[in-house]
Scaffold this motif. Sequence first.
Motif, PDB file in Angstrom:
ATOM      1  N   GLY A   1       5.949  -2.245 -10.879  1.00 24.73           N
ATOM      2  CA  GLY A   1       4.562  -2.369 -10.462  1.00 24.73           C
ATOM      3  C   GLY A   1       3.796  -3.558 -10.993  1.00 24.73           C
TER       4      GLY A   1
ATOM      5  N   ARG B   1       6.325   0.786  -4.969  1.00 23.46           N
ATOM      6  CA  ARG B   1       6.208   2.049  -5.692  1.00 23.46           C
ATOM      7  C   ARG B   1       7.551   2.744  -5.863  1.00 23.46           C
ATOM      8  NH1 ARG B   1       1.823   2.122  -2.344  1.00 23.46           N
ATOM      9  NH2 ARG B   1       2.838   3.554  -0.902  1.00 23.46           N
TER      10      ARG B   1
ATOM     11  N   GLU C   1       6.623  -5.095  -6.491  1.00 22.54           N
ATOM     12  CA  GLU C   1       5.647  -4.328  -7.263  1.00 22.54           C
ATOM     13  C   GLU C   1       4.771  -3.450  -6.383  1.00 22.54           C
ATOM     14  OE1 GLU C   1       5.897  -7.640  -7.226  1.00 22.54           O
ATOM     15  OE2 GLU C   1       3.947  -8.622  -7.039  1.00 22.54           O
ATOM     16  N   ARG C   2       4.784  -3.683  -5.052  1.00 22.24           N
ATOM     17  CA  ARG C   2       3.973  -2.831  -4.205  1.00 22.24           C
ATOM     18  C   ARG C   2       4.809  -1.803  -3.438  1.00 22.24           C
ATOM     19  NH1 ARG C   2       1.211  -5.819  -0.564  1.00 22.24           N
ATOM     20  NH2 ARG C   2       1.377  -7.954  -1.352  1.00 22.24           N
TER      21      ARG C   2
ATOM     22  N   VAL D   1       7.207  -6.850   1.766  1.00 21.96           N
ATOM     23  CA  VAL D   1       6.353  -6.288   0.727  1.00 21.96           C
ATOM     24  C   VAL D   1       7.028  -6.546  -0.613  1.00 21.96           C
ATOM     25  CG1 VAL D   1       5.327  -4.179  -0.176  1.00 21.96           C
ATOM     26  CG2 VAL D   1       5.571  -4.490   2.299  1.00 21.96           C
TER      27      VAL D   1
ATOM     28  N   ARG E   1      -0.627  -0.384 -13.925  1.00 22.14           N
ATOM     29  CA  ARG E   1      -1.466   0.224 -12.877  1.00 22.14           C
ATOM     30  C   ARG E   1      -2.823   0.644 -13.426  1.00 22.14           C
ATOM     31  NH1 ARG E   1       3.772   1.355 -11.497  1.00 22.14           N
ATOM     32  NH2 ARG E   1       4.287   0.969  -9.313  1.00 22.14           N
TER      33      ARG E   1
END
Lengths: 586, 363
Positions: A493, B82, B79-80, B76, B109
């Motif tokens: 993330g 999930r 890190e996006r 994508v 986050r």
Amino acid sequence: MALSADDRIADIVTARSRLPHVRRFLNGAPASRVVGLTLLALVLAFLSVYPLSMLLYGSLHSTPPGVAGVFTLDGYRDIASQQNLLTLLNTVGIALAKTIPSLILAVLLAWILARTDTPFRGTLEVLVTLPFFIPPILTAMAWGMLGNPQVGLLNQLYQWITGSTASPINVYSYGGVVWHMMQYSVPFLFLLIVDAFRAMDPSLEEAARMCGATRLRTFYTVTLQLMLPALTGAAILSFIRGIENFESPLFFGSPAGIHVITTDIYDSINQRSPPQYQYATAISFVIMALMFLIILMQWRILRGRSFQTVTGKGYSPAVMKLGRWRWATFAFCALFFAVTVVLPVSQLLIGSFFKFFGFYEWEMLTLEHYQAVAGSSEFWRAFGNTMLLGLVGATLTMLLGGIVAYVSVRTKWRGRRLIDAMAWLPWMMPGIVLGVGFLWGFALLPHAIPIYGTIWALLLAYISLGTPLSVRVMSSAYGQLSYDLEECSRVHGAGWLQTMWRIMIALVWPSFAVGWVLIFFGIMRELSASVLLYSVGSEVLSVVLLKLWANGSAEQVSVIGLIMMAMVIVFRWVQLRVIKRWIGAL
Amino acid sequence: MSNVVLEKVSRKFGEFAAVNEIDLRVAEGEFVTLLGPSGCGKTTTLRMVAGLEQNTSGRISLGNEVVSDAASGVFVPSERRRLGMVFQSYAIWPHMTVFENVAYPLRVRRRPLAEIRDLVSRSLRLVEMEGFSERPAPALSGGQQQRVAIARALVFEPKVLLLDEPLSNLDAKLRLQMGDEFRAIQRRLGMTTLYVTHDQSEAMALSDRVVVMDWGRIQQVGAPEDIYRYPANRTVAGFFGNPNLLDASVEACARLEGGRVQLDVVGHGWQGRCEAATEVQPGQTVTVMVRPEDIRIAPAGTDKDGLRWSGRIAHTIFRGPTRSIVVEIEDGRLNVDAPAFGGYSVGDNVTVVVPRHAAWAVG
Ligand SMILES: Nc1ncnc2c1ncn2[C@@H]1O[C@H](COP(=O)(O)OP(=O)(O)O)[C@@H](O)[C@H]1O
Ligand SMILES: [Mg+2]
């Protein structure tokens, strides 16, 4: 010719699949990255390609920088003289003459300190490597006093002991030049090879012993053979540094009429009137061609031969029990330290307290030189400049090196090879050559960019000179980190910036600190580029020392030398104590 | 509903296709293993799902969202997506404590501190590492690092978990134990899991479905039992266990109930019946796979419906639970797993038999 249906379909398919290809490249290289890489490339080009191309320009230009002139080949024509053949032979010969004995001494020291049970090895290792961190100009001046044929302390001592009037030691000779270079080559080579000795897998040697080889035979057939790539690589590096060396031939060669390429460049700009810029620039190309040849040779020799024959941590190599001889090896290391550090420092100490250099009598004791230095605004200005340039220069150099190393080691971005090559370019240019290149470069800049003759000129030259080293330090730091550490952060993330900050920078900053201190030392000792680029107001300590020395103020030189020496020892101590502990905590 | 979907996904390195047109659907909560020899493209496939590698063609979706589509240029970044991921090297950050390692996905986050503390300790409890949270990461053993890596991958409850040979750096015993523990955790939390390994026994023990890959292509997808028993081709057959593979030609072919077919085959000095997945024209050659554990050393004259060979015992190897017997027959050698203390000796002439349903012909 008619196209078959299949061909046409194939055409359509390739045409379609070409489009996403373009899009993917744009997608893969966001605008911010393109801008960033371009900026980085421009900075590096200004620091390396620009002075190099200015050298070429200058070597063809008939007049000094900034003066209108015509383009001629006179510079190159002037090079081809008998005198210069001797200069070339001197350069190569002296570099060779100092590399070979230095290598033998360094191997001996590395073996003693890494593979025997000599007492106090840890301390000795710090001591024998200390000379490497002392600015050469300091020891050069100290030895100039020690080995002065008329009033040198060593000769006085000899005369006092033997009662004769002969003075056997004269440092102003080939021997003096080689001897002074060796004081730096030995610890330099030692630092390069000692880890190879230490990390050697003992089972390789044990296997030879089991096969019936004696200790000596094992050393020749296994130990030394395994070390050979590391030794060759180190020797070539040392040879290159010998060719680039400026201080030793300047102090001990020039007074005796022994010239090498670096001092020839210096003399033709600083000692002749009018200064011969075109000649100096042209001869700069000669030394770069020489460097280029050596580097080619280095690649050929080392190609396919790994430095890594002796990798692997966790070995505790067999330490040889020397018995009573261990005090002999101890004495050998101690003697090396005494001759290379204690002797010059003592000379500086003595020199600083006596009224006149060479006349050591009780009534001559004085503190007036300390007062003179403390009251000298020139000294304080140079001190301030050196500290400022050291702090800012080391920080910027390491930042630049860290970015370049990241781009070239950790990414697959387009253009990374170009960036790496540009950052490496100054490696081929000795300080004096880069100084000449920047001299032209800064003089030809538009007046709106006033770098010429300011402290910024020195800063830029230092960054350029330090970048190859900083890139190397940071590359090896990044190289030790698995890509997984970075990718794992992305998957969990964190964006690119966050990953940089929390993972990469957090992991490599100990190397950053080590590199920073190295660069700082490098800036503090730098003389050859500084002496070309300084002007009134932007002197650094090494330049002030040189000027004082030229004026014959050996006493004040001693005082300033001692101050610099104290700084070296403090920084070295900080490096060893504090940074090692931080790294150890990791 | 599918949670991970790969449609015609390829990854080329220059001309070389590391992954070639892969189609795969992983259902929600399913445990799917990518299995294949080293270099067959498993890691590359997993990394494309993670977004660490970009597919050169095809489309990848997670849940309802297309995360990578080479044709439309959608990509994508990792890190996006999930995801949770466990790396082969574990990728435990050496400059952080165990707690900080596990807390990392929450920290980036920007979750509130109380929540972080809560989730991290729950996650560490799950892998039985709650006592270690203040340990610096380098002071962990391999097994402990692996647990921390799993805790970190689970901490923010990702929908999909990716694991790349997570057990390969552990010793044999620990490997079994960690595998079982991890499977139990996965069942309890119900995460969709994509697991990479080159170890067939690991794949069979853990997975709902196994995807066998070779040369960048999917060879077969199915439940472990099906793949073991009914391999689709010689490659897959050879990959599991150590089966006997014998060439034979087909004499006759008949349909069986349940979609399979029965073949009458003739080999070099033997003949009999076996099964296959699809009909084969008489006269064609097939490879018959017979597993050592399905072969019995039998008294003469039993079992008409199957295959039988006569031969001589060439040598035997004692393996503890079983004894491996090599029987020399006209067509070569047969490996037979017999009871460890069955009283066979080298030089005995024996007849070995296999029931029809345990002999499987592949093309
Ligand atoms: N970055 C890369 N560049 C070129 N070839 C690669 C790269 N990554 C992987 N490959 C090749 O792709 C093939 C598949 O690799 P990988 O997916 O790592 O296999 P594995 O199934 O063992 O995990 C290998 O042959 C490997 O050499
Ligand atoms: Mg792999």
